[in-house]
Motif scaffolding. Structure first.
Motif, PDB file in Angstrom:
ATOM      1  N   ASN A 101     -12.353   5.713  10.209  1.00 16.04           N
ATOM      2  CA  ASN A 101     -12.906   5.786   8.860  1.00 16.04           C
ATOM      3  C   ASN A 101     -13.894   4.635   8.679  1.00 16.04           C
ATOM      4  O   ASN A 101     -13.875   3.666   9.427  1.00 16.04           O
ATOM      5  CB  ASN A 101     -11.787   5.754   7.801  1.00 16.04           C
ATOM      6  CG  ASN A 101     -10.935   4.481   7.877  1.00 16.04           C
ATOM      7  OD1 ASN A 101     -11.016   3.696   8.805  1.00 16.04           O
ATOM      8  ND2 ASN A 101     -10.111   4.258   6.862  1.00 16.04           N
ATOM      9  N   GLU A 157     -10.896   0.111  -1.589  1.00 16.74           N
ATOM     10  CA  GLU A 157     -10.869   1.267  -0.700  1.00 16.74           C
ATOM     11  C   GLU A 157     -11.717   2.445  -1.201  1.00 16.74           C
ATOM     12  O   GLU A 157     -11.748   2.726  -2.408  1.00 16.74           O
ATOM     13  CB  GLU A 157      -9.440   1.775  -0.536  1.00 16.74           C
ATOM     14  CG  GLU A 157      -8.561   0.934   0.335  1.00 16.74           C
ATOM     15  CD  GLU A 157      -7.285   1.666   0.675  1.00 16.74           C
ATOM     16  OE1 GLU A 157      -7.327   2.903   0.819  1.00 16.74           O
ATOM     17  OE2 GLU A 157      -6.234   1.000   0.787  1.00 16.74           O
ATOM     18  N   ARG A 158     -12.323   3.141  -0.261  1.00 16.76           N
ATOM     19  CA  ARG A 158     -12.971   4.426  -0.556  1.00 16.76           C
ATOM     20  C   ARG A 158     -11.920   5.379  -1.125  1.00 16.76           C
ATOM     21  O   ARG A 158     -10.865   5.545  -0.526  1.00 16.76           O
ATOM     22  CB  ARG A 158     -13.556   5.001   0.727  1.00 16.76           C
ATOM     23  CG  ARG A 158     -14.162   6.372   0.602  1.00 16.76           C
ATOM     24  CD  ARG A 158     -14.685   6.905   1.918  1.00 16.76           C
ATOM     25  NE  ARG A 158     -13.617   7.128   2.889  1.00 16.76           N
ATOM     26  CZ  ARG A 158     -13.807   7.776   4.039  1.00 16.76           C
ATOM     27  NH1 ARG A 158     -14.999   8.238   4.374  1.00 16.76           N
ATOM     28  NH2 ARG A 158     -12.799   7.942   4.892  1.00 16.76           N
ATOM     29  N   ASN A 205     -15.170   2.070   2.789  1.00 12.59           N
ATOM     30  CA  ASN A 205     -14.152   1.092   2.388  1.00 12.59           C
ATOM     31  C   ASN A 205     -14.770  -0.296   2.501  1.00 12.59           C
ATOM     32  O   ASN A 205     -15.467  -0.578   3.483  1.00 12.59           O
ATOM     33  CB  ASN A 205     -12.947   1.165   3.342  1.00 12.59           C
ATOM     34  CG  ASN A 205     -12.236   2.493   3.309  1.00 12.59           C
ATOM     35  OD1 ASN A 205     -11.435   2.759   2.415  1.00 12.59           O
ATOM     36  ND2 ASN A 205     -12.545   3.357   4.276  1.00 12.59           N
ATOM     37  N   SER A 214      -5.637   6.170   8.303  1.00 12.09           N
ATOM     38  CA  SER A 214      -5.037   5.156   7.436  1.00 12.09           C
ATOM     39  C   SER A 214      -4.029   4.385   8.274  1.00 12.09           C
ATOM     40  O   SER A 214      -3.089   4.990   8.805  1.00 12.09           O
ATOM     41  CB  SER A 214      -4.337   5.798   6.243  1.00 12.09           C
ATOM     42  OG  SER A 214      -3.514   4.851   5.575  1.00 12.09           O
ATOM     43  N   GLY A 215      -4.208   3.078   8.376  1.00  7.13           N
ATOM     44  CA  GLY A 215      -3.303   2.288   9.207  1.00  7.13           C
ATOM     45  C   GLY A 215      -1.923   2.181   8.604  1.00  7.13           C
ATOM     46  O   GLY A 215      -0.914   2.405   9.273  1.00  7.13           O
ATOM     47  N   ASN A 216      -1.864   1.882   7.301  1.00  9.87           N
ATOM     48  CA  ASN A 216      -0.555   1.861   6.645  1.00  9.87           C
ATOM     49  C   ASN A 216      -0.004   3.277   6.572  1.00  9.87           C
ATOM     50  O   ASN A 216       1.205   3.493   6.719  1.00  9.87           O
ATOM     51  CB  ASN A 216      -0.672   1.244   5.248  1.00  9.87           C
ATOM     52  CG  ASN A 216      -0.945  -0.251   5.318  1.00  9.87           C
ATOM     53  OD1 ASN A 216      -0.411  -0.942   6.186  1.00  9.87           O
ATOM     54  ND2 ASN A 216      -1.785  -0.749   4.438  1.00  9.87           N
ATOM     55  N   THR A 221      -4.539  -2.833   3.485  1.00  9.27           N
ATOM     56  CA  THR A 221      -5.150  -1.708   4.186  1.00  9.27           C
ATOM     57  C   THR A 221      -5.050  -1.960   5.688  1.00  9.27           C
ATOM     58  O   THR A 221      -5.487  -3.016   6.168  1.00  9.27           O
ATOM     59  CB  THR A 221      -6.622  -1.518   3.789  1.00  9.27           C
ATOM     60  OG1 THR A 221      -7.268  -0.635   4.708  1.00  9.27           O
ATOM     61  CG2 THR A 221      -7.379  -2.837   3.752  1.00  9.27           C
ATOM     62  N   GLY A 222      -4.477  -1.007   6.392  1.00  5.73           N
ATOM     63  CA  GLY A 222      -4.327  -1.174   7.836  1.00  5.73           C
ATOM     64  C   GLY A 222      -5.650  -1.031   8.563  1.00  5.73           C
ATOM     65  O   GLY A 222      -6.002  -1.859   9.412  1.00  5.73           O
ATOM     66  N   THR A 223      -6.407   0.003   8.214  1.00  8.91           N
ATOM     67  CA  THR A 223      -7.709   0.175   8.864  1.00  8.91           C
ATOM     68  C   THR A 223      -8.661  -0.932   8.432  1.00  8.91           C
ATOM     69  O   THR A 223      -9.486  -1.404   9.219  1.00  8.91           O
ATOM     70  CB  THR A 223      -8.331   1.540   8.520  1.00  8.91           C
ATOM     71  OG1 THR A 223      -8.353   1.715   7.094  1.00  8.91           O
ATOM     72  CG2 THR A 223      -7.570   2.678   9.192  1.00  8.91           C
ATOM     73  N   ASN A 263      -6.665  10.656  -0.212  1.00  2.63           N
ATOM     74  CA  ASN A 263      -6.860   9.525  -1.122  1.00  2.63           C
ATOM     75  C   ASN A 263      -6.490   9.957  -2.532  1.00  2.63           C
ATOM     76  O   ASN A 263      -6.525  11.157  -2.855  1.00  2.63           O
ATOM     77  CB  ASN A 263      -8.324   9.057  -1.089  1.00  2.63           C
ATOM     78  CG  ASN A 263      -8.654   8.252   0.144  1.00  2.63           C
ATOM     79  OD1 ASN A 263      -7.881   7.412   0.576  1.00  2.63           O
ATOM     80  ND2 ASN A 263      -9.819   8.522   0.728  1.00  2.63           N
ATOM     81  N   TYR A 320       2.447   5.035  -0.441  1.00  2.38           N
ATOM     82  CA  TYR A 320       2.098   6.417  -0.110  1.00  2.38           C
ATOM     83  C   TYR A 320       3.277   7.338  -0.428  1.00  2.38           C
ATOM     84  O   TYR A 320       4.444   6.937  -0.333  1.00  2.38           O
ATOM     85  CB  TYR A 320       1.773   6.561   1.382  1.00  2.38           C
ATOM     86  CG  TYR A 320       0.341   6.232   1.733  1.00  2.38           C
ATOM     87  CD1 TYR A 320      -0.009   4.948   2.145  1.00  2.38           C
ATOM     88  CD2 TYR A 320      -0.654   7.191   1.664  1.00  2.38           C
ATOM     89  CE1 TYR A 320      -1.326   4.646   2.466  1.00  2.38           C
ATOM     90  CE2 TYR A 320      -1.974   6.887   1.984  1.00  2.38           C
ATOM     91  CZ  TYR A 320      -2.293   5.616   2.387  1.00  2.38           C
ATOM     92  OH  TYR A 320      -3.598   5.311   2.695  1.00  2.38           O
ATOM     93  N   ALA A 373      -9.154  11.349   3.933  1.00  5.19           N
ATOM     94  CA  ALA A 373      -9.570  10.238   4.801  1.00  5.19           C
ATOM     95  C   ALA A 373      -9.284  10.583   6.250  1.00  5.19           C
ATOM     96  O   ALA A 373      -8.299  11.261   6.558  1.00  5.19           O
ATOM     97  CB  ALA A 373      -8.828   8.958   4.415  1.00  5.19           C
ATOM     98  N   ASN A 401       0.890  -1.179   0.000  1.00  4.11           N
ATOM     99  CA  ASN A 401       0.000   0.000   0.000  1.00  4.11           C
ATOM    100  C   ASN A 401       0.916   1.214   0.000  1.00  4.11           C
ATOM    101  O   ASN A 401       1.511   1.548   1.015  1.00  4.11           O
ATOM    102  CB  ASN A 401      -0.853  -0.064   1.248  1.00  4.11           C
ATOM    103  CG  ASN A 401      -2.007   0.925   1.304  1.00  4.11           C
ATOM    104  OD1 ASN A 401      -2.460   1.233   2.398  1.00  4.11           O
ATOM    105  ND2 ASN A 401      -2.498   1.408   0.190  1.00  4.11           N
TER     106      ASN A 401
HETATM  107  N1  LIG Z   1      -9.065   4.892   1.596  1.00  4.40           N
HETATM  108  C1  LIG Z   1      -9.249   4.944   3.037  1.00  4.40           C
HETATM  109  C2  LIG Z   1      -8.025   5.561   3.709  1.00  4.40           C
HETATM  110  C3  LIG Z   1      -6.795   4.772   3.495  1.00  4.40           C
HETATM  111  C4  LIG Z   1      -6.880   3.407   4.066  1.00  4.40           C
HETATM  112  C5  LIG Z   1      -5.464   2.847   4.099  1.00  4.40           C
HETATM  113  N2  LIG Z   1      -5.043   2.216   2.894  1.00  4.40           N
HETATM  114  C6  LIG Z   1      -5.174   2.060   5.343  1.00  4.40           C
HETATM  115  O1  LIG Z   1      -4.078   1.476   5.378  1.00  4.40           O
HETATM  116  O2  LIG Z   1      -5.979   2.093   6.304  1.00  4.40           O
HETATM  117  C7  LIG Z   1     -10.438   5.814   3.398  1.00  4.40           C
HETATM  118  O3  LIG Z   1     -10.846   6.648   2.566  1.00  4.40           O
HETATM  119  O4  LIG Z   1     -10.919   5.658   4.522  1.00  4.40           O
END
Ligand SMILES: N[C@@H](CCC[C@H](N)C(=O)O)C(=O)O
Length: 283
Positions: free
Chosen positions: A159, A210-211, A192, A72-74, A219-221, A63, A15, A69, A13
Motif C-alpha cells: 500500500n 492513514e488513507r 498513507n 495492513s500490518g496490524n 500502523t504496521g505498514t 478501511n 479492527y 486497502a 489500531n
Molecule cells: N489505511 C491503510 C490500510 C491500513 C493500514 C494499517 N493500519 C496497518 O497497520 O498497516 C491503507 O489504506 O493503505
C-alpha cells in the motif's frame, strides 16, 4: 439474520473480523462505513473480511471510509490471531494472501498473540507506489501539502506511503499535513502519511494519518515504510524499534528490501449485532 464479529487491536489500531463463512451479509462500501462508525456503529479502524477460502488463505482489508486497502500490518497480525482462535490453522508458519501480495505468518507463542510477519518487498519506485511523474525512486522530493513544502520520501509496502522526517512530531502536526496529503495530486491511489522522528540508529518514532481512516494509534505498514525510509536515508541501521502512540513494533529491513515486523495483538470481544442494526446493513 444474526451477524457476529470479533474485535481485536494491534497497538491500539483496532479492527473487526468479519467471517463470511459465519455470516450471510455481503460487505460493501456503505455497510462497512456504518459498522466502523464510532458514534452509531461499532467503531473500528477497519474490517478484516475472511478467511476467503481458495488456493491461498486470503483476507480482504476494508478501511472505515469503505475503501479497500491492499495491505495492513496490524490487520494481518490480528487476522492471523483470529485464524488460530477460530481453528482455521494449526501450523506455526504459513502464507496469507492480501490484495497487496502474499505475507508470511509465524506465531511466536502458543496462543498466537505474538507474531512475526514477512510483509513482502518494499519499493521506492514511483510507478509501484504510485506517485505521478517519470519513473524514479521518490526520495526527498519537495511536495506541497496545505501551502507548506515538505521533504517527502514515498514507498510501497503493498500500500502507498508518504514519509516525512521531522525534528518534532505530534498528532496535531500529522493531522494538519494528512488532511491535505491523503488525496494530494501526487498520489493517484491516495496515500498513507507518516511523520518520523529519528531518536537514534535503532529507534524511530512516528505519527500517522492513514488513507481512508485518518489519525490512528499505530500502523504496521506505516512502521515498515518509516523504517525503510530512515534506513534508505542512512539515518538508522536496518533493525529498529518503531515507537507509536499505541505501542512499539520491531521492524527489520533485509538486504533485498523484504521487511519483517514483530509484535503483539489483543483479542477484545465477540460481538453479536442487534437485529435492527443488522437489517440496516442490508444496503
Ligand atoms: N489505511 C491503510 C490500510 C491500513 C493500514 C494499517 N493500519 C496497518 O497497520 O498497516 C491503507 O489504506 O493503505
Amino acid at each position: 439474520m444474526q451477524i457476529l464479529l470479533e474485535k481485536y487491536h494491534g497497538l491500539g489500531n483496532d479492527y473487526l473480523v468479519f467471517d463470511p463463512n459465519k455470516n450471510e451479509l455481503e460487505l460493501n462500501e456503505a455497510n462497512v462505513k456504518m459498522i466502523c462508525n464510532r458514534n452509531v456503529g461499532l467503531g473500528s479502524d477497519g474490517i478484516l473480511e475472511g478467511p476467503l477460502l481458495g488456493e491461498h488463505l486470503a483476507v480482504k482489508i476494508w478501511n472505515p471510509d469503505g475503501s479497500v486497502a491492499e495491505k495492513s500490518g496490524n490487520g494481518v497480525r490480528i487476522f492471523a490471531k483470529y485464524l488460530k482462535d477460530a481453528g482455521y490453522v494449526q501450523k506455526k508458519n504459513y502464507e496469507l494472501m492480501t490484495d497487496g501480495g502474499i505475507v508470511e505468518i509465524t506465531y511466536l507463542n502458543e496462543e498466537g498473540s505474538r507474531l512475526r510477519i514477512s510483509m513482502g518487498k518494499l519499493s521506492f519506485v514511483s510507478e509501484e507506489i504510485p506517485v505521478i511523474g517519470e519513473r524514479r525512486e521518490v526520495i526527498n522530493e519537495d511536495m506541497v501539502f496545505g501551502n507548506n513544502l515538505y521533504p517527502a520520501t514515498c514507498v510501497s509496502v503493498g500500500n502507498p506511503h508518504c514519509v516525512i522526517p521531522m525534528q518534532e512530531i505530534s498528532k496535531e502536526l500529522v493531522c494538519k499535513i494528512g488532511v491535505h496529503s491523503e488525496s494530494a495530486r501526487y498520489f493517484p491511489e491516495r496515500v498513507n502519511t507518516e511523520i518520523m522522528k529519528v531518536t537514534d540508529r535503532n529507534n524511530i518514532a512516528i505519527e500517522t494519518y492513514e488513507r481512508g481512516a485518518g489519525y490512528t494509534m499505530a500502523t504496521g505498514t506505516g512502521a515498515c515504510a518509516a523504517a525503510a525510509v530512515a534506513y534508505k536515508l542512512g539515518l538508522t541501521e536496518n533493525k529498529m524499534l518503531v515507537h507509536m502512540p499505541g505501542g512499539d513494533l520491531q521492524v527489520e529491513i533485509a538486504d533485498d528490501w523484504n521487511v519483517y515486523i514483530t509484535g503483539d495483538v489483543f483479542y477484545i470481544a465477540e460481538i453479536k449485532l442487534s437485529t435492527e442494526f443488522s437489517e440496516m446493513l442490508r444496503v
